[in-house]
Design a protein around this motif. Sequence first.
Motif, PDB file in Angstrom:
ATOM      1  N   MET A 246       5.546   2.557   6.424  1.00 43.65           N
ATOM      2  CA  MET A 246       5.405   3.543   5.362  1.00 43.65           C
ATOM      3  C   MET A 246       6.610   3.487   4.420  1.00 43.65           C
ATOM      4  O   MET A 246       6.457   3.595   3.185  1.00 43.65           O
TER       5      MET A 246
ATOM      6  N   ALA B 235       6.478   2.448   0.403  1.00 47.74           N
ATOM      7  CA  ALA B 235       7.039   3.269  -0.672  1.00 47.74           C
ATOM      8  C   ALA B 235       7.932   2.439  -1.593  1.00 47.74           C
ATOM      9  O   ALA B 235       7.845   2.554  -2.824  1.00 47.74           O
TER      10      ALA B 235
ATOM     11  N   ARG C  67       8.039   4.249  -5.034  1.00 36.97           N
ATOM     12  CA  ARG C  67       7.998   5.682  -4.734  1.00 36.97           C
ATOM     13  C   ARG C  67       9.250   6.045  -3.937  1.00 36.97           C
ATOM     14  O   ARG C  67       9.834   5.197  -3.257  1.00 36.97           O
TER      15      ARG C  67
ATOM     16  N   VAL D 236       7.987  10.907   8.184  1.00 39.02           N
ATOM     17  CA  VAL D 236       6.865  10.033   8.521  1.00 39.02           C
ATOM     18  C   VAL D 236       6.379  10.323   9.938  1.00 39.02           C
ATOM     19  O   VAL D 236       5.172  10.403  10.197  1.00 39.02           O
TER      20      VAL D 236
ATOM     21  N   LEU E  40      -4.768   9.179   6.876  1.00 37.97           N
ATOM     22  CA  LEU E  40      -3.928   8.801   5.737  1.00 37.97           C
ATOM     23  C   LEU E  40      -4.281   9.601   4.496  1.00 37.97           C
ATOM     24  O   LEU E  40      -3.425   9.856   3.652  1.00 37.97           O
ATOM     25  N   GLN E  41      -5.521  10.038   4.382  1.00 35.71           N
ATOM     26  CA  GLN E  41      -5.927  10.877   3.253  1.00 35.71           C
ATOM     27  C   GLN E  41      -5.171  12.189   3.239  1.00 35.71           C
ATOM     28  O   GLN E  41      -4.872  12.737   2.170  1.00 35.71           O
TER      29      GLN E  41
ATOM     30  N   LEU F  59      -0.671  10.927   3.235  1.00 33.74           N
ATOM     31  CA  LEU F  59       0.026  10.412   2.059  1.00 33.74           C
ATOM     32  C   LEU F  59       0.411  11.504   1.065  1.00 33.74           C
ATOM     33  O   LEU F  59       1.555  11.515   0.584  1.00 33.74           O
TER      34      LEU F  59
ATOM     35  N   PHE G  17       4.202  12.191  -0.225  1.00 33.29           N
ATOM     36  CA  PHE G  17       4.534  11.763  -1.583  1.00 33.29           C
ATOM     37  C   PHE G  17       4.129  12.757  -2.671  1.00 33.29           C
ATOM     38  O   PHE G  17       4.373  12.509  -3.848  1.00 33.29           O
TER      39      PHE G  17
ATOM     40  N   TYR H 261      -3.059   6.805  -4.989  1.00 37.17           N
ATOM     41  CA  TYR H 261      -3.381   6.876  -3.563  1.00 37.17           C
ATOM     42  C   TYR H 261      -3.797   5.501  -3.043  1.00 37.17           C
ATOM     43  O   TYR H 261      -3.320   5.053  -1.992  1.00 37.17           O
TER      44      TYR H 261
ATOM     45  N   LEU I  96      -0.790   3.091  -2.717  1.00 36.28           N
ATOM     46  CA  LEU I  96       0.006   3.361  -1.516  1.00 36.28           C
ATOM     47  C   LEU I  96      -0.738   2.965  -0.247  1.00 36.28           C
ATOM     48  O   LEU I  96      -0.162   2.375   0.670  1.00 36.28           O
ATOM     49  N   LEU I  97      -2.016   3.283  -0.206  1.00 33.60           N
ATOM     50  CA  LEU I  97      -2.819   2.966   0.972  1.00 33.60           C
ATOM     51  C   LEU I  97      -2.838   1.468   1.239  1.00 33.60           C
ATOM     52  O   LEU I  97      -2.621   1.031   2.380  1.00 33.60           O
TER      53      LEU I  97
ATOM     54  N   TYR J  37       0.600   0.213   2.385  1.00 37.14           N
ATOM     55  CA  TYR J  37       0.872   0.579   3.778  1.00 37.14           C
ATOM     56  C   TYR J  37       0.076  -0.298   4.739  1.00 37.14           C
ATOM     57  O   TYR J  37       0.623  -0.809   5.730  1.00 37.14           O
TER      58      TYR J  37
END
Length: 214
Positions: free
Chosen positions: A26, A30, A35, A43, A51-52, A55, A59, A67, A70-71, A74
């Motif tokens: 994670m 970032a 980010r 974390v 993850l929905q 995240l 963030f 989203y 980042l997804l 990761y």
Amino acid sequence: MRRFELVIFDWDGTLMNSVGRIVSSMQSAARQVARPVPAAEAVRNIVGLSLQEALPRLFGPLDEPAYQQLLQAYRQQYIHDDPTPTPLFAGVSQTLQQLAARGHLLAVATGKARAGLDRVLAETGFSQLFHASRGADEARSKPDPMMLEQLLAQLNVPLEQAVMVGDSCYDMEMAANLGMARIGVDWGVHDESVLNQFAPLAVISRMEALLELV
């Protein structure tokens, strides 16, 4: 004599020592998408959530493109790029085998998505050991009890014959929200003092201790 017909396990931090890899993946994700890098403890505190859910907690509000960026970063880190080992915790394999031999039904309720869960089930050779499983993209995120409700229905097990085993407050709260018995483990993301807030039957320090409780 069995106390519970069905034993439901969380995965990350309960069966597999994967929290370190989640944290480093994670943080790397970032950096990759420019980010702010979340602290390790932040974390750790989202492990177990989908993850929905996780995240945005780490963030802040994210539109769909952010989203997805980042997804994907990761997932690339966790699956392919991060070398942090993810061994099973001591006693896990033997305890699961003994529970199965005693006639317990075994299931998984995890914050992993189905693809990730299937991957680790295959890697560990546990695919045939568990009678059912639910990932985070198949139900509402913990601590909503939807995953547990689905597992009970699929396996036709009454609520009072099932127990949830997990390392996080989300596992304990999910079971408590349904009125399901629960057992905490103290080697994952949350310590005994946090787990005890949800009145588990016990908090164990060795996986083998589960055999005496279920």
